[in-house]
Design a protein around this motif. Structure first.
Motif, short mmCIF file in Angstrom:
data_model
loop_
_atom_site.label_atom_id
_atom_site.label_comp_id
_atom_site.label_asym_id
_atom_site.label_seq_id
_atom_site.Cartn_x
_atom_site.Cartn_y
_atom_site.Cartn_z
N SER A 200 0.74 -1.51 -0.03
CA SER A 200 0.33 0.07 -0.02
C SER A 200 0.80 1.20 0.23
CB SER A 200 -1.38 0.04 1.31
OG SER A 200 -1.88 1.26 1.30
N ILE A 201 0.34 2.56 -0.53
CA ILE A 201 1.23 4.05 -0.83
C ILE A 201 -0.26 4.62 -0.16
CG2 ILE A 201 1.88 5.49 -2.39
CD1 ILE A 201 1.74 3.31 -4.91
N ILE A 202 1.02 4.60 2.17
CA ILE A 202 -0.15 5.64 2.43
C ILE A 202 0.58 7.08 2.46
CG2 ILE A 202 -1.16 5.68 3.87
CD1 ILE A 202 -0.49 2.92 4.73
N VAL A 203 0.47 7.81 1.13
CA VAL A 203 1.06 8.84 1.78
C VAL A 203 -0.57 10.34 1.61
CG1 VAL A 203 2.71 10.44 0.29
CG2 VAL A 203 3.25 7.79 0.17
N TYR A 204 0.13 11.04 1.52
CA TYR A 204 -0.44 12.54 1.57
C TYR A 204 0.48 13.30 1.26
CZ TYR A 204 -4.42 16.01 0.75
OH TYR A 204 -5.38 16.57 0.66
N SER A 205 0.21 14.11 2.64
CA SER A 205 1.91 15.53 2.78
C SER A 205 2.78 14.47 3.96
CB SER A 205 1.26 16.79 3.72
OG SER A 205 1.03 15.96 4.78
N GLY A 206 3.19 13.64 3.30
CA GLY A 206 3.53 12.31 4.31
C GLY A 206 3.20 11.02 4.69
N GLY A 207 4.42 10.10 4.94
CA GLY A 207 2.96 9.23 5.10
C GLY A 207 3.86 8.06 4.88
N GLU A 208 4.11 7.05 4.39
CA GLU A 208 4.05 5.37 4.06
C GLU A 208 4.27 4.93 3.84
OE1 GLU A 208 5.58 2.44 7.99
OE2 GLU A 208 4.41 3.59 8.68
N ILE A 209 4.77 4.16 2.71
CA ILE A 209 4.93 3.06 1.63
C ILE A 209 5.15 1.69 2.23
CG2 ILE A 209 5.23 2.19 -0.90
CD1 ILE A 209 5.90 5.45 -0.86
N GLY A 210 4.81 0.58 2.00
CA GLY A 210 5.48 -0.96 2.49
C GLY A 210 4.41 -2.13 1.71
N CYS A 211 5.03 -2.94 2.56
CA CYS A 211 4.22 -4.49 2.19
C CYS A 211 4.18 -5.24 3.21
CB CYS A 211 5.53 -4.60 0.56
SG CYS A 211 5.54 -4.25 -0.68
N ASP A 212 3.53 -6.38 3.11
CA ASP A 212 3.39 -6.93 3.93
C ASP A 212 3.06 -8.84 3.52
OD1 ASP A 212 3.29 -5.67 6.38
OD2 ASP A 212 0.85 -5.09 5.42
N GLY A 213 4.33 -9.66 4.56
CA GLY A 213 4.20 -10.72 3.21
C GLY A 213 5.26 -11.91 3.44
N PRO A 214 5.49 -12.53 2.97
CA PRO A 214 7.10 -13.25 2.67
C PRO A 214 8.57 -12.09 2.49
CG PRO A 214 5.61 -13.93 1.46
CD PRO A 214 4.93 -13.89 1.80
N LEU A 215 9.31 -11.86 2.59
CA LEU A 215 10.58 -11.29 2.36
C LEU A 215 11.81 -12.20 1.90
CD1 LEU A 215 10.47 -8.39 4.98
CD2 LEU A 215 9.50 -8.72 2.69
N PRO A 216 11.95 -12.87 0.87
CA PRO A 216 12.90 -13.53 0.82
C PRO A 216 14.31 -13.53 1.38
CG PRO A 216 11.70 -12.71 -1.63
CD PRO A 216 11.61 -11.80 -0.50
N GLY A 217 15.33 -14.14 1.77
CA GLY A 217 16.19 -13.90 2.21
C GLY A 217 16.12 -13.77 3.73
N VAL A 218 14.46 -13.85 4.48
CA VAL A 218 14.90 -13.16 5.73
C VAL A 218 14.51 -14.20 6.50
CG1 VAL A 218 12.96 -11.01 7.54
CG2 VAL A 218 14.30 -10.32 5.13
N THR A 219 14.47 -14.68 7.73
CA THR A 219 14.88 -16.00 8.62
C THR A 219 14.42 -15.74 10.17
OG1 THR A 219 16.74 -16.17 8.84
CG2 THR A 219 16.64 -17.04 6.90
N SER A 220 14.67 -14.14 10.29
CA SER A 220 13.79 -14.28 11.80
C SER A 220 12.41 -13.31 12.17
CB SER A 220 14.90 -12.72 12.12
OG SER A 220 16.24 -13.65 12.54
N GLY A 279 9.25 6.64 -3.05
CA GLY A 279 9.00 8.14 -2.67
C GLY A 279 10.02 8.99 -2.52
N THR A 280 9.33 10.27 -3.11
CA THR A 280 10.49 11.72 -2.28
C THR A 280 9.54 12.58 -1.88
OG1 THR A 280 11.63 11.61 -5.11
CG2 THR A 280 11.63 14.06 -4.31
N ILE A 281 10.40 12.75 -0.12
CA ILE A 281 9.71 14.13 0.13
C ILE A 281 11.31 15.08 0.25
CG2 ILE A 281 10.27 12.80 2.59
CD1 ILE A 281 7.83 14.01 3.16
N ALA A 282 11.32 16.25 -0.18
CA ALA A 282 11.81 17.27 0.53
C ALA A 282 13.06 17.03 -0.55
CB ALA A 282 12.37 18.16 2.63
N GLY A 283 13.10 16.89 -1.33
CA GLY A 283 14.09 16.22 -2.67
C GLY A 283 14.61 14.96 -1.85
N ALA A 284 14.58 14.34 -0.95
CA ALA A 284 14.91 12.98 -0.87
C ALA A 284 14.98 12.05 -1.20
CB ALA A 284 15.36 12.92 0.94
N LEU A 285 15.13 11.21 -1.95
CA LEU A 285 14.56 9.77 -2.36
C LEU A 285 14.75 8.46 -0.69
CD1 LEU A 285 13.48 8.41 -5.04
CD2 LEU A 285 15.74 7.78 -5.34
N HIS A 286 13.58 8.01 -1.57
CA HIS A 286 13.55 7.28 -0.42
C HIS A 286 13.06 5.30 -1.22
CE1 HIS A 286 14.38 9.76 3.76
NE2 HIS A 286 13.56 9.91 2.68
#
Length: 300
Positions: A200-220, A279-286
């Motif tokens: 989901s992309i939960i962004v307005y004047s700021g916010g958060e982007i993310g995914c839920d589910g299996p993450l390859p290579g992650v074992t913890s 995503g970009t905010i204040a010119g910074a790329l994430h």
């Protein structure tokens, strides 16, 4: 929720994904083409032309846009529009039922012949054998597009991406909406991708982007990748997944591989076996990428 530093958990993962098209085309040199008198091509401060191979194109200086509609060689089936503009969310390849570069009234647009170019506003568009159609923006040139069997796309590459990270310019934007259900302030796309993630992309004047589910290579036990705008990026364990639960009931659609979906100042691209989001905010790329090779982040 526990945040785990990616480099400790899974090491440094190289960026790898299959883009929707070839690498960005090189800047075309249009100096040797014969410039036509634009008057016959102009209607309401916009220039319209056809190419010998059937593309319908337009230069719209007041909108800061040029592009073509029609079957685009070297792209996936269904892709029927290319857009040249400084707007990162709008430029690139599209699959659309709403043609924006077709002359809507009066006689059909004149044909721009091979070896000719039209100069209008700060755009130049030219046609050559091949078939080959190219447009540039700016003097000196800052952006360009090329339509050719050898490669169709937008240049230059998106600035600031690590080597090999998927470029939004190379992914297709469709008409499909990925907002789930109906309700007040229901603005945010939520979708699945190849590999079993729900994002989901939960962004307005700021916010958060993310995914839920299996993450390859992650074992913890971490099952969520995220980036905060502004803030940090990483992975964490989420007992109540944030990005896979819609605010309103409705079907969750899958974003096809090779396509992208936009949010405000942000985009997510479906790649084989996963997803890449920026995503970009204040010119910074994430950003982050989840692929069969593992998980990586940009910024934060």
């Amino acid at each position: 929720m526990v945040l785990i530093v990616l480099s400790v958990l899974i090491g440094i993962v190289g960026y790898s994904a299959a883009p929707a098209s070839a690498a960005p085309p090189s800047q075309p040199d249009l100096r040797g083409y014969l410039a036509v008198i634009p008057d016959a091509f102009v209607m309401n401060d916009e220039a319209y032309f056809q190419t010998p191979d059937g593309l319908l194109c337009s230069i719209q200086p007041d909108r800061g846009v040029a592009g073509c509609d029609g079957r685009l060689p070297g792209t996936m089936n269904g892709v029927n529009e290319i857009v040249l503009t400084e707007d990162a969310n709008a430029r690139g390849l599209r699959e659309t039922a709403s043609s924006r570069f077709v002359k809507s009234t009066g006689d059909a647009a004149p044909v721009l012949r091979e070896g000719q170019k039209i100069v209008f506003g700060d755009f130049e568009c030219a046609v050559a054998p091949g078939p080959f159609t190219a447009c540039t923006k700016g003097q000196p040139v800052t952006q360009w597009m090329v339509v050719s069997p050898n490669g169709t796309g937008i240049g230059p590459a998106t600035d600031g991406l690590p080597p090999g990270f998927p470029d939004p310019n190379e992914f297709v934007l469709g008409d499909e909406t990925y907002v789930v259900g109906q309700g007040a302030k229901n603005l945010f796309p939520l979708f699945t991708v190849d590999g079993g993630l729900t994002c989901s992309i939960i962004v307005y004047s700021g916010g958060e982007i993310g995914c839920d589910g299996p993450l390859p290579g992650v074992t913890s036990g971490q099952n969520e990748v995220f980036m905060q705008l502004p803030g940090t990026s990483g992975i964490r364990r989420a007992d109540s997944p944030k990005f896979s639960t819609p605010a309103y009931p409705g079907p969750i659609k899958q974003l096809p591989v090779g396509y992208r979906v936009n949010g405000i100042g942000s985009t997510c691209m479906a790649i084989p076996g996963g997803v890449a989001c920026l995503g970009t905010i204040a010119g910074a790329l994430h950003g982050f990428q989840v692929s069969p090779a593992g998980v990586s982040t940009i910024g934060g």
